[in-house]
Motif scaffolding. Sequence first.
Motif, PDB file in Angstrom:
ATOM      1  N   UNK A  95      31.806  26.644  32.440  1.00 51.33           N
ATOM      2  CA  UNK A  95      31.601  27.625  33.349  1.00 51.33           C
ATOM      3  C   UNK A  95      32.691  28.127  34.413  1.00 51.33           C
ATOM      4  N   UNK A  96      33.163  26.444  34.949  1.00 54.51           N
ATOM      5  CA  UNK A  96      34.401  26.453  36.192  1.00 54.51           C
ATOM      6  C   UNK A  96      34.127  26.861  37.301  1.00 54.51           C
ATOM      7  N   UNK A  97      34.392  27.499  37.406  1.00 46.07           N
ATOM      8  CA  UNK A  97      35.012  28.870  39.048  1.00 46.07           C
ATOM      9  C   UNK A  97      34.470  29.785  38.887  1.00 46.07           C
ATOM     10  N   UNK A  98      33.954  29.664  37.627  1.00 37.71           N
ATOM     11  CA  UNK A  98      32.605  31.329  37.760  1.00 37.71           C
ATOM     12  C   UNK A  98      31.442  31.067  37.130  1.00 37.71           C
ATOM     13  N   UNK A  99      30.945  29.326  37.340  1.00 34.97           N
ATOM     14  CA  UNK A  99      29.526  28.696  37.555  1.00 34.97           C
ATOM     15  C   UNK A  99      29.144  29.094  39.217  1.00 34.97           C
ATOM     16  N   UNK A 100      30.838  28.399  39.806  1.00 35.28           N
ATOM     17  CA  UNK A 100      30.979  28.318  41.266  1.00 35.28           C
ATOM     18  C   UNK A 100      30.869  28.943  42.393  1.00 35.28           C
ATOM     19  N   UNK A 101      31.430  30.289  41.189  1.00 32.48           N
ATOM     20  CA  UNK A 101      31.297  32.094  41.847  1.00 32.48           C
ATOM     21  C   UNK A 101      29.620  31.879  42.186  1.00 32.48           C
ATOM     22  N   UNK A 102      29.230  32.081  40.554  1.00 39.23           N
ATOM     23  CA  UNK A 102      28.047  32.450  40.929  1.00 39.23           C
ATOM     24  C   UNK A 102      26.493  31.540  41.792  1.00 39.23           C
ATOM     25  N   UNK A 103      27.371  30.246  42.335  1.00 38.69           N
ATOM     26  CA  UNK A 103      26.554  29.733  43.073  1.00 38.69           C
ATOM     27  C   UNK A 103      26.431  30.171  44.485  1.00 38.69           C
ATOM     28  N   UNK A 105      28.113  33.115  46.159  1.00 39.26           N
ATOM     29  CA  UNK A 105      27.654  34.233  45.952  1.00 39.26           C
ATOM     30  C   UNK A 105      27.091  35.198  44.835  1.00 39.26           C
ATOM     31  N   UNK A 106      25.990  34.802  44.652  1.00 37.79           N
ATOM     32  CA  UNK A 106      25.318  35.660  43.565  1.00 37.79           C
ATOM     33  C   UNK A 106      25.565  35.999  42.022  1.00 37.79           C
ATOM     34  N   UNK A 107      24.875  36.504  41.313  1.00 33.61           N
ATOM     35  CA  UNK A 107      25.555  36.440  39.660  1.00 33.61           C
ATOM     36  C   UNK A 107      26.424  37.111  39.304  1.00 33.61           C
ATOM     37  N   UNK A 108      26.009  38.244  40.124  1.00 34.99           N
ATOM     38  CA  UNK A 108      27.688  39.056  39.677  1.00 34.99           C
ATOM     39  C   UNK A 108      28.711  38.984  40.215  1.00 34.99           C
ATOM     40  N   UNK A 109      28.970  37.630  41.024  1.00 35.17           N
ATOM     41  CA  UNK A 109      30.568  37.216  40.820  1.00 35.17           C
ATOM     42  C   UNK A 109      30.605  36.234  40.065  1.00 35.17           C
ATOM     43  N   UNK A 113      33.686  37.050  37.016  1.00 35.36           N
ATOM     44  CA  UNK A 113      35.148  36.283  37.258  1.00 35.36           C
ATOM     45  C   UNK A 113      35.542  35.650  36.222  1.00 35.36           C
ATOM     46  N   UNK A 114      34.357  35.113  35.209  1.00 31.09           N
ATOM     47  CA  UNK A 114      33.926  34.703  34.406  1.00 31.09           C
ATOM     48  C   UNK A 114      34.875  35.840  33.006  1.00 31.09           C
ATOM     49  N   UNK A 394      38.493  34.119  45.078  1.00 31.35           N
ATOM     50  CA  UNK A 394      36.681  33.164  44.519  1.00 31.35           C
ATOM     51  C   UNK A 394      36.810  31.298  44.279  1.00 31.35           C
ATOM     52  N   UNK A 395      37.629  31.125  44.441  1.00 34.96           N
ATOM     53  CA  UNK A 395      37.406  29.403  44.027  1.00 34.96           C
ATOM     54  C   UNK A 395      37.371  29.383  45.630  1.00 34.96           C
ATOM     55  N   UNK A 396      38.470  29.474  46.637  1.00 41.08           N
ATOM     56  CA  UNK A 396      38.466  29.237  47.769  1.00 41.08           C
ATOM     57  C   UNK A 396      37.080  29.566  49.000  1.00 41.08           C
ATOM     58  N   UNK A 397      36.565  30.462  48.332  1.00 40.94           N
ATOM     59  CA  UNK A 397      35.581  31.251  49.278  1.00 40.94           C
ATOM     60  C   UNK A 397      33.969  30.527  48.763  1.00 40.94           C
ATOM     61  N   UNK A 398      34.215  30.122  47.391  1.00 42.02           N
ATOM     62  CA  UNK A 398      33.162  29.380  46.691  1.00 42.02           C
ATOM     63  C   UNK A 398      32.875  28.175  47.579  1.00 42.02           C
TER      64      UNK A 398
END
Length: 483
Positions: A95-103, A105-109, A113-114, A394-398
Amino acid sequence: MTSTTPADPSAPADAGPAPQPATGTDDPLRHGLRTRHLTMMGLGSAIGAGLFLGSGVGIATAGPAVLVSYALAGALVVLVMRMLAEMASAVPSSGSFSVYAEKALGRWAGFTLGWVYWFTIVMVLGVEVTGVARIVTGWAPGVPQWAVALAVVALFAVVNLVGVRQFGEMEFWFAAVKVVAIVAFLVVGTALVLGLLPGTDPVGTSVLLEDGFAPTGVAGIAAGLLVVVFAFGGIEIVTIAAAEAEEPQRAVARATRSIVWRVLLFYVGSVALMVLVLPWDAPALQQGPFVAVLDLAGLAGAARLMEVVVVLALLSAFNANVYATSRMAFSLAGRGDGPAVLRRVSGRDVPWVAVVVSVVLALVAVALNWLLPDALLGILLNAVGASLLVVWLLVAVSQLRLRPRLEAEARAAGRPLELRMWLYPWLTWATLAALAGVVVLMATDAAARAQLAATTGLVAVVVAVYGVTALVRRRRARAHAGG
């Protein structure tokens, strides 16, 4: 024979505030990819029709100063990939960046993104297979385009279903052909510039500076940046594939280090040769920049040769993108953010349902391309036009939020981070500012503004879908608790 595997034990619950996502181990998947597979996959995905055909548009927009545009875009991509590789080497996940965004920022992110990325790549699949069909039917006019498209989709469905090692090998050799073609072009172009080919003299800088280095000014460089910045998209597949690599932490770190610099060399080197030997406003550059240079070098059959290379580039990108969409869907399903059926894996440890869904939707996108080229398809393609920017932001924010957590986890495990972002957090903040600058640039350009608005609409729709699904989960959870 197929089997249904449960979601990862650490996947989020159906209700509750922003639960932790899957750890990224993707246990049902086989670790069959090697570092050379990841490296060539990233190179192959980034070196596509955007370079072979689109570089001429950038030159026509900014003149020789498009080199500045490429350098700025390339530096931005290097920084984003460094951040992504830091997270992927610490937590490899399909899930790459989708997983990192979730970790972070939360599940919504993670959900947003995914699915935005999945939708984007499905649309790109349709464009790629349509491009192949049009070129091939030009060689064989009696063959209908739909037959070529169907054959391509069927072939790569099989390639993606037989196993990840087989996929990796085919993608390795596809990408290798493109890399060899680029290297050969750099050699021929350099010989042409230096006057080493029969009947040629050193070109110097007369052509390059004939109308000045930046004939369209700073505005042209900015417009050129918008043309070229998204050409680097595709490198992120390395971090998606990391979950199925042997020694994933080390493999993704090694592959990422080598990919970004090679891609920069290929892009900037190729474009530099073009503007050295041909006037920036030469019509031949827009029609086919590589062919124009090879024709000038006296290479017979350059046009047909480049058509073959472009077809291989599109096939390679199609193959890699089927992989990327299927793994992203697999990861989302494993975290409870997609239909559970997408989690089904075959006896070869391939998420076969996710693969089939991707190739079927690729055919739907092809049909839209032929039936509604100026209507629905145009709207959909506009919607995905700026989606890569959403991923990068979102990669940068994550990374900004996860770095302290990843360092703490590494210390607790008694090991260092395999790869670190430079000058954290200042360079991450600088990258975010640069990405915000790209957004501002897009808002000042009519065509880019339409893409930005459509992508914003796409993100809003996906967020709304998440909101509805989250509400349904909470109601079910309350009903279950009350029952």
